[in-house]
Design a protein around this motif. Structure first.
Motif, PDB file in Angstrom:
ATOM      1  N   MET A   1       7.871 -17.401  68.188  1.00  0.00           N
ATOM      2  CA  MET A   1       7.562 -18.638  69.309  1.00  0.00           C
ATOM      3  C   MET A   1       9.141 -18.442  70.068  1.00  0.00           C
ATOM      4  O   MET A   1       9.080 -18.854  71.228  1.00  0.00           O
ATOM      5  CB  MET A   1       7.343 -19.801  68.539  1.00  0.00           C
ATOM      6  CG  MET A   1       7.026 -20.979  69.275  1.00  0.00           C
ATOM      7  SD  MET A   1       5.739 -21.045  70.516  1.00  0.00           S
ATOM      8  CE  MET A   1       6.234 -22.238  71.603  1.00  0.00           C
ATOM      9  N   ASP A   2       9.972 -18.259  69.371  1.00  0.00           N
ATOM     10  CA  ASP A   2      11.280 -18.577  70.078  1.00  0.00           C
ATOM     11  C   ASP A   2      11.572 -17.302  70.868  1.00  0.00           C
ATOM     12  O   ASP A   2      12.704 -17.201  71.871  1.00  0.00           O
ATOM     13  CB  ASP A   2      12.301 -18.605  69.118  1.00  0.00           C
ATOM     14  CG  ASP A   2      12.679 -20.417  69.280  1.00  0.00           C
ATOM     15  OD1 ASP A   2      12.703 -20.699  68.134  1.00  0.00           O
ATOM     16  OD2 ASP A   2      12.980 -20.766  70.232  1.00  0.00           O
ATOM     17  N   SER A   3      11.011 -15.992  70.700  1.00  0.00           N
ATOM     18  CA  SER A   3      11.305 -14.950  71.500  1.00  0.00           C
ATOM     19  C   SER A   3      10.408 -14.737  72.579  1.00  0.00           C
ATOM     20  O   SER A   3       9.415 -14.982  72.709  1.00  0.00           O
ATOM     21  CB  SER A   3      11.308 -13.643  70.574  1.00  0.00           C
ATOM     22  OG  SER A   3      10.034 -13.543  70.268  1.00  0.00           O
ATOM     23  N   PRO A   4      11.107 -14.487  74.024  1.00  0.00           N
ATOM     24  CA  PRO A   4      10.305 -14.423  75.063  1.00  0.00           C
ATOM     25  C   PRO A   4       9.341 -13.052  74.803  1.00  0.00           C
ATOM     26  O   PRO A   4       9.786 -12.135  74.423  1.00  0.00           O
ATOM     27  CB  PRO A   4      11.376 -14.065  76.100  1.00  0.00           C
ATOM     28  CG  PRO A   4      12.559 -13.518  75.600  1.00  0.00           C
ATOM     29  CD  PRO A   4      12.398 -14.122  74.095  1.00  0.00           C
ATOM     30  N   VAL A   5       8.217 -12.959  75.556  1.00  0.00           N
ATOM     31  CA  VAL A   5       7.614 -12.094  75.231  1.00  0.00           C
ATOM     32  C   VAL A   5       7.575 -11.281  76.758  1.00  0.00           C
ATOM     33  O   VAL A   5       7.103 -11.807  77.861  1.00  0.00           O
ATOM     34  CB  VAL A   5       6.058 -12.379  75.140  1.00  0.00           C
ATOM     35  CG1 VAL A   5       4.995 -11.160  75.400  1.00  0.00           C
ATOM     36  CG2 VAL A   5       6.049 -12.905  73.881  1.00  0.00           C
ATOM     37  N   ARG A   6       8.478 -10.225  76.779  1.00  0.00           N
ATOM     38  CA  ARG A   6       8.466  -9.508  77.959  1.00  0.00           C
ATOM     39  C   ARG A   6       7.835  -8.128  77.513  1.00  0.00           C
ATOM     40  O   ARG A   6       7.225  -7.868  76.607  1.00  0.00           O
ATOM     41  CB  ARG A   6      10.236  -9.404  78.390  1.00  0.00           C
ATOM     42  CG  ARG A   6      10.562 -10.305  79.041  1.00  0.00           C
ATOM     43  CD  ARG A   6      12.125 -10.640  78.922  1.00  0.00           C
ATOM     44  NE  ARG A   6      12.600 -10.527  77.669  1.00  0.00           N
ATOM     45  CZ  ARG A   6      13.799 -10.202  77.308  1.00  0.00           C
ATOM     46  NH1 ARG A   6      14.662  -9.906  78.282  1.00  0.00           N
ATOM     47  NH2 ARG A   6      14.169 -10.221  75.974  1.00  0.00           N
ATOM     48  N   GLN A   7       8.179  -7.157  78.625  1.00  0.00           N
ATOM     49  CA  GLN A   7       7.449  -5.829  78.550  1.00  0.00           C
ATOM     50  C   GLN A   7       7.870  -5.218  77.241  1.00  0.00           C
ATOM     51  O   GLN A   7       6.881  -4.687  76.614  1.00  0.00           O
ATOM     52  CB  GLN A   7       7.614  -4.990  79.702  1.00  0.00           C
ATOM     53  CG  GLN A   7       7.042  -5.566  81.103  1.00  0.00           C
ATOM     54  CD  GLN A   7       5.464  -5.936  80.870  1.00  0.00           C
ATOM     55  OE1 GLN A   7       4.803  -5.252  80.185  1.00  0.00           O
ATOM     56  NE2 GLN A   7       5.230  -7.197  81.271  1.00  0.00           N
ATOM     57  N   LEU A  10       6.423  -6.962  74.122  1.00  0.00           N
ATOM     58  CA  LEU A  10       4.907  -6.917  74.412  1.00  0.00           C
ATOM     59  C   LEU A  10       4.304  -5.640  73.711  1.00  0.00           C
ATOM     60  O   LEU A  10       3.516  -5.565  73.015  1.00  0.00           O
ATOM     61  CB  LEU A  10       4.578  -6.823  75.898  1.00  0.00           C
ATOM     62  CG  LEU A  10       3.161  -6.939  76.344  1.00  0.00           C
ATOM     63  CD1 LEU A  10       2.317  -7.994  75.884  1.00  0.00           C
ATOM     64  CD2 LEU A  10       3.085  -6.763  77.857  1.00  0.00           C
ATOM     65  N   HIS A  13       4.922  -6.150  70.139  1.00  0.00           N
ATOM     66  CA  HIS A  13       3.675  -6.843  69.395  1.00  0.00           C
ATOM     67  C   HIS A  13       2.507  -5.763  69.411  1.00  0.00           C
ATOM     68  O   HIS A  13       1.760  -6.054  68.504  1.00  0.00           O
ATOM     69  CB  HIS A  13       3.566  -7.929  70.393  1.00  0.00           C
ATOM     70  CG  HIS A  13       2.404  -8.829  69.826  1.00  0.00           C
ATOM     71  ND1 HIS A  13       1.237  -8.554  70.128  1.00  0.00           N
ATOM     72  CD2 HIS A  13       2.299  -9.959  69.219  1.00  0.00           C
ATOM     73  CE1 HIS A  13       0.270  -9.481  69.783  1.00  0.00           C
ATOM     74  NE2 HIS A  13       0.994 -10.558  68.962  1.00  0.00           N
TER      75      HIS A  13
END
Lengths: 401, 401
Positions: A1-7, A10, A13
């Motif tokens: 939740m605290d980590s940005p989802v960037r490319q 992504l 994940h």
């Protein structure tokens, strides 16, 4: 939740998502199946699968001819030559090592019976390192790269985030303030309490079975008593990694003195020595050792032993009822030496759960014996390494480049 | 983990990330600050912020002139006119309602003292619906849209995923098998055990303070005793939402009979009636009511009451020691009517924790009185609604379009 989802994350994940989808499916899946199941595009899935195959995590099986038109699809499955986990265990009267592959299958296992009680901690650690080297050789001979090692210790452990740690106390080994190195040769070594790892082994053994609850308390009874807590399919370790000190739940505040300094701890009612004492059987130096003697007398229907096991089961049931009232788990698992003793403990445990758990009338907790028995710990230790690889495949792939 | 991250859920994730970053920062943040803190590009942050401002979740504050060159940055903060949560509580001798805004600030609160014990459940639900309508009017007058409602009940609750549920039993209200509707007018109504919501209130009250542990057991003592368990900053509800049945942990397997059918439950040692009984004070119909009588006698240093509170504290400490041994939490919070009684309970609780928690020598659990006191429940109920909006802002924005 605290980590940005960037490319970048992504991709991390989605690598984990694809790997997990293949890992948890009972049959091989085509790339199209994976796309349909994850909602990712087929092009994205193909790129991710290529990376996972190149990294040795997935294997493409021979195409199976099928009815209908079109090219037969290649089946994807976890690679049988993928990274494996090395599980290690130091216990009171044995050392053990185990190698499990990506699917959780045990590929190699050694148990060496050596009494650890009068042995310096350094000797035990050196002996387990030897066992680890043997196991790593077997893995290498089978073409399995070793992703890491996990060591189970029957004590209170402070784990360091990047490997190694500190055993504050392991009473039945006679250890106090023992540092555990961060690595075995080139392998990162994690250290953890044995009941935690056994609970993880139990979780893994049941993961393919939809009837096995993902929320349970695993209680392991030897001389000491420990528990591992699994909530919603995740091992709950506690704020410091010290959860599951089940042997020191109070049964009778004015009961017999425990080695911990308190009175009336569960260990004084349901630990192996307590059962032997209650049955009027001689102390710990006698042969055969504790569990075997208890089993023999129980199998011979010795009345004193049957009464002692009934009393132990009642005490265990009282403590488990408290845990179920507190945690609302679906099941309690009798593990360690409680697994073979389950036939004589179960009725008393169930009776206390029925009487004392406030929700027993709506959804009674199941009582079952461990599926793996005493092997749960070392298998869980090896599996904990594999579990990390499956959860974070990008980290594994990064070690290869 | 199971959901694929595609562009759509990427936006959902990042909306929540940006909102949370602003929400948890003690000072307003510029868009550039948010970009730096999240690792997202400034363009992405701007688009997300625009959506959050348009949806009434964030507000742009007046630019503050600053030293140096460049245009002064606009500060972002949670909107004081954003969606609010409606908290409701039905308890033994009162009904309560509360409105909290996005920042968790209480904007409105009503408590109505009405004895619920001889009242049909339908009447209590109708009365609380009236209170909810009053509170919603106040929110409307302040320009706060209401995002939803949560109702706290002192009983065993089965929550339906889309609102409403079923109260299996609420002994002190005399409820059995009471359905709770899924909505109050146009608002979705969730229903939950009171101790769970009080624990959430306690968590929210401490969230800005880095010294307050995010792993604790909140124990609430009235006639009955319940607990809410917060692990790593998350309320742990259990497999069925039934966690925290703390009043039925066993203190003495052969102790006094409890209304639940078992013997020696904690409630028989540390519940309000048990404390009054132990102090030799008349039963539940006397005036003033339980807690007030206990407090008056304790403040007057009545020896029988001090002894009764010491014994209650010891029983509570034994049960809490078991919970800390099991869960390895950093703190225990004395809540509900235990909060005002903490001065007379604390020493006995701490003594049992020191003696009985195996890790007390390394990292003793802190014992503290609830920061909010009896209000924790209804404030936590309202906060639980706001918490959902903050965790899933995309769902809130979708209701507006």
């Amino acid at each position: 939740m605290d980590s940005p989802v960037r490319q970048h994350s992504l991709r991390e994940h989605n690598l984990a998502l694809v790997l997990r989808r293949v890992a948890t499916n009972p049959r091989p899946l085509s790339r199209a199946d994976v796309a349909a199941a994850t909602g990712l595009t087929r092009a994205t899935v193909s790129t991710l699968v290529d990376d996972l195959v190149a990294g040795g995590l997935l294997a493409e099986l021979e195409p199976v001819p099928r009815a209908g038109v079109g090219r037969p699809a290649t089946g994807l499955a976890l690679s049988p030559h993928g990274p494996c986990g090395l599980g290690l265990e130091i216990n009171v009267d044995y050392l053990a090592a185990c190698v499990t592959d990506l699917s959780g299958t045990v590929r190699h296992q050694i148990v060496r019976h050596v009494d650890q009680r009068d042995r310096p901690a350094g000797d035990a650690l050196a002996a387990v390192a030897e066992l680890a080297a043997e196991a790593a050789d077997v893995a290498a001979a089978e073409g399995l790269p070793v992703a890491g090692a996990a060591l189970a210790v029957p004590g209170l452990v402070r784990q360091n985030p990047h490997g190694g740690g500190h055993v504050h106390v392991a009473p039945n080994l006679g250890w106090r303030d023992v540092p555990v190195p961060a690595a075995l040769g080139a392998l990162t070594l994690r250290v953890e309490n044995e009941a935690n790892l056994a609970a993880l082994g139990e979780l893994q053994a049941g993961e393919q079975d939809p009837d096995v609850s993902p929320s349970f308390i695993y209680v392991s009874g030897e001389v000491g008593i420990g528990a591992g807590i699994v909530l919603d399919g995740q091992l709950y370790r506690g704020a410091h990694g010290w959860s599951g000190e089940f042997g020191h739940l109070t049964i009778d505040a004015n009961g017999p003195r425990c080695h911990c300094g308190a009175r009336g701890c569960l260990e004084q009612y349901a630990g192996q020595d307590a059962i032997l004492r209650a049955a009027g059987v001689a102390g710990e130096d006698a042969v055969p050792a504790g569990l075997e003697r208890i089993q023999r007398l129980a199998q011979a229907a010795d009345p004193a032993m049957l009464a002692a096991l009934g009393a132990a089961g009642a005490a265990l049931g009282i403590a488990l009822a408290g845990a179920v009232n507190l945690l609302d788990v679906d099941a309690v698992v009798l593990g360690g030496s409680y697994a073979p003793l389950a036939p004589w403990l179960r009725a008393a445990v169930e009776e206390e759960l029925t009487t004392r758990v406030i929700t027993a009338g709506w959804s009674p907790a199941e009582v079952r014996a461990s599926a793996l028995g005493p092997e749960a710990t070392v298998v869980g230790a090896a599996g904990s390494v594999v579990r990390d690889v499956l959860a974070h495949p990008a980290a594994w792939l990064a070690t290869l480049s």
